[in-house]
Design a protein around this motif. Sequence first.
Motif, PDB file in Angstrom:
ATOM      1  N   LYS A  74       0.843  -1.187   0.000  1.00  0.00           N
ATOM      2  CA  LYS A  74       0.000   0.000   0.000  1.00  0.00           C
ATOM      3  C   LYS A  74       0.882   1.243   0.000  1.00  0.00           C
ATOM      4  N   ASP A  75       0.397   2.288  -0.656  1.00  0.00           N
ATOM      5  CA  ASP A  75       1.114   3.550  -0.639  1.00  0.00           C
ATOM      6  C   ASP A  75       1.018   4.144   0.757  1.00  0.00           C
ATOM      7  N   VAL A  76       2.168   4.420   1.333  1.00  0.00           N
ATOM      8  CA  VAL A  76       2.207   4.989   2.670  1.00  0.00           C
ATOM      9  C   VAL A  76       2.670   6.432   2.538  1.00  0.00           C
ATOM     10  N   LYS A  77       1.764   7.349   2.873  1.00  0.00           N
ATOM     11  CA  LYS A  77       2.179   8.740   2.791  1.00  0.00           C
ATOM     12  C   LYS A  77       2.811   9.147   4.116  1.00  0.00           C
ATOM     13  N   PRO A  78       3.848   9.964   4.037  1.00  0.00           N
ATOM     14  CA  PRO A  78       4.537  10.342   5.273  1.00  0.00           C
ATOM     15  C   PRO A  78       3.636  11.183   6.164  1.00  0.00           C
ATOM     16  N   PRO A  79       3.807  11.077   7.459  1.00  0.00           N
ATOM     17  CA  PRO A  79       2.973  11.878   8.368  1.00  0.00           C
ATOM     18  C   PRO A  79       3.305  13.359   8.234  1.00  0.00           C
ATOM     19  N   ARG A  80       2.273  14.182   8.388  1.00  0.00           N
ATOM     20  CA  ARG A  80       2.475  15.623   8.304  1.00  0.00           C
ATOM     21  C   ARG A  80       3.086  16.125   9.612  1.00  0.00           C
ATOM     22  N   THR A  81       4.117  16.929   9.487  1.00  0.00           N
ATOM     23  CA  THR A  81       4.769  17.496  10.659  1.00  0.00           C
ATOM     24  C   THR A  81       4.174  18.872  10.958  1.00  0.00           C
ATOM     25  N   HIS A  82       4.557  19.439  12.093  1.00  0.00           N
ATOM     26  CA  HIS A  82       4.105  20.786  12.432  1.00  0.00           C
ATOM     27  C   HIS A  82       4.596  21.784  11.384  1.00  0.00           C
ATOM     28  N   TRP A  83       5.827  21.562  10.912  1.00  0.00           N
ATOM     29  CA  TRP A  83       6.391  22.459   9.902  1.00  0.00           C
ATOM     30  C   TRP A  83       5.564  22.397   8.621  1.00  0.00           C
ATOM     31  N   ASP A  84       5.137  21.220   8.204  1.00  0.00           N
ATOM     32  CA  ASP A  84       4.311  21.078   7.003  1.00  0.00           C
ATOM     33  C   ASP A  84       3.000  21.852   7.150  1.00  0.00           C
ATOM     34  N   MET A  85       2.378  21.733   8.321  1.00  0.00           N
ATOM     35  CA  MET A  85       1.102  22.428   8.535  1.00  0.00           C
ATOM     36  C   MET A  85       1.307  23.940   8.604  1.00  0.00           C
ATOM     37  N   LEU A  86       2.423  24.372   9.179  1.00  0.00           N
ATOM     38  CA  LEU A  86       2.730  25.795   9.234  1.00  0.00           C
ATOM     39  C   LEU A  86       2.967  26.344   7.836  1.00  0.00           C
ATOM     40  N   ARG A  87       3.669  25.578   7.015  1.00  0.00           N
ATOM     41  CA  ARG A  87       3.954  26.007   5.629  1.00  0.00           C
ATOM     42  C   ARG A  87       2.693  26.075   4.777  1.00  0.00           C
ATOM     43  N   GLU A  88       1.668  25.341   5.151  1.00  0.00           N
ATOM     44  CA  GLU A  88       0.406  25.433   4.421  1.00  0.00           C
ATOM     45  C   GLU A  88      -0.285  26.769   4.682  1.00  0.00           C
ATOM     46  N   ARG A  89      -0.024  27.355   5.880  1.00  0.00           N
ATOM     47  CA  ARG A  89      -0.695  28.597   6.258  1.00  0.00           C
ATOM     48  C   ARG A  89       0.136  29.844   5.994  1.00  0.00           C
ATOM     49  N   ARG A  90       1.459  29.726   6.050  1.00  0.00           N
ATOM     50  CA  ARG A  90       2.335  30.898   5.944  1.00  0.00           C
ATOM     51  C   ARG A  90       3.427  30.669   4.909  1.00  0.00           C
ATOM     52  N   SER A  91       3.863  31.778   4.306  1.00  0.00           N
ATOM     53  CA  SER A  91       4.996  31.710   3.377  1.00  0.00           C
ATOM     54  C   SER A  91       6.282  31.972   4.173  1.00  0.00           C
ATOM     55  N   ILE A  92       7.442  31.719   3.560  1.00  0.00           N
ATOM     56  CA  ILE A  92       8.731  31.947   4.222  1.00  0.00           C
ATOM     57  C   ILE A  92       8.907  33.423   4.586  1.00  0.00           C
ATOM     58  N   PRO A  93       8.607  34.380   3.688  1.00  0.00           N
ATOM     59  CA  PRO A  93       8.750  35.796   4.091  1.00  0.00           C
ATOM     60  C   PRO A  93       7.862  36.166   5.293  1.00  0.00           C
ATOM     61  N   GLU A  94       6.643  35.622   5.351  1.00  0.00           N
ATOM     62  CA  GLU A  94       5.772  35.895   6.497  1.00  0.00           C
ATOM     63  C   GLU A  94       6.374  35.323   7.779  1.00  0.00           C
ATOM     64  N   LEU A  95       6.926  34.140   7.690  1.00  0.00           N
ATOM     65  CA  LEU A  95       7.539  33.514   8.860  1.00  0.00           C
ATOM     66  C   LEU A  95       8.777  34.289   9.323  1.00  0.00           C
ATOM     67  N   GLU A  96       9.569  34.770   8.367  1.00  0.00           N
ATOM     68  CA  GLU A  96      10.741  35.564   8.733  1.00  0.00           C
ATOM     69  C   GLU A  96      10.334  36.858   9.431  1.00  0.00           C
ATOM     70  N   GLU A  97       9.249  37.467   8.947  1.00  0.00           N
ATOM     71  CA  GLU A  97       8.753  38.702   9.568  1.00  0.00           C
ATOM     72  C   GLU A  97       8.267  38.432  10.998  1.00  0.00           C
ATOM     73  N   LEU A  98       7.514  37.355  11.195  1.00  0.00           N
ATOM     74  CA  LEU A  98       7.044  36.993  12.538  1.00  0.00           C
ATOM     75  C   LEU A  98       8.212  36.683  13.479  1.00  0.00           C
ATOM     76  N   LEU A  99       9.218  35.996  12.963  1.00  0.00           N
ATOM     77  CA  LEU A  99      10.382  35.678  13.770  1.00  0.00           C
ATOM     78  C   LEU A  99      11.106  36.954  14.200  1.00  0.00           C
ATOM     79  N   ALA A 100      11.268  37.888  13.276  1.00  0.00           N
ATOM     80  CA  ALA A 100      11.942  39.149  13.603  1.00  0.00           C
ATOM     81  C   ALA A 100      11.171  39.908  14.684  1.00  0.00           C
ATOM     82  N   GLU A 101       9.844  39.918  14.589  1.00  0.00           N
ATOM     83  CA  GLU A 101       9.019  40.595  15.595  1.00  0.00           C
ATOM     84  C   GLU A 101       9.205  39.953  16.974  1.00  0.00           C
ATOM     85  N   ARG A 102       9.165  38.628  17.038  1.00  0.00           N
ATOM     86  CA  ARG A 102       9.280  37.927  18.311  1.00  0.00           C
ATOM     87  C   ARG A 102      10.686  38.099  18.909  1.00  0.00           C
TER      88      ARG A 102
END
Length: 112
Positions: A74-102
């Motif tokens: 059977k095809d086994v798809k890899p489990p989704r990580t927190h990073w995968d779910m975060l990347r679905e909601r935010r782009s890298i530039p948005e994440l960099e901006e949030l990181l700089a703020e924090r």
Amino acid sequence: MADRALRGMGLGAKSFEDEEGIEFAARQELGFDCPSGHHFEVTFAIEAELPTEWECPRCGGMGKRSDGTMPEAKDVKPPRTHWDMLRERRSIPELEELLAERLDVVRNTVHY
């Protein structure tokens, strides 16, 4: 009426009909071997989908078919990580901006 009751009869699936005139479905036997070395056979209808594993009636281990038929991979798809779910909601530039703020908040916090 009570003296005419059936005594000694169990309730359930006991039938007094004979098997005369009954045509049974076509059957086939399939052999299985369990990891403990037990060999056993199970009867299936001809039109049944045949399993590749069956529980051993002696030890409870999972027996594989004796004819060597293996289960389909059977095809086994890899489990989704927190990073995968975060990347679905935010782009890298948005994440960099949030990181700089924090980081700015953490750096400007007074520690006692």
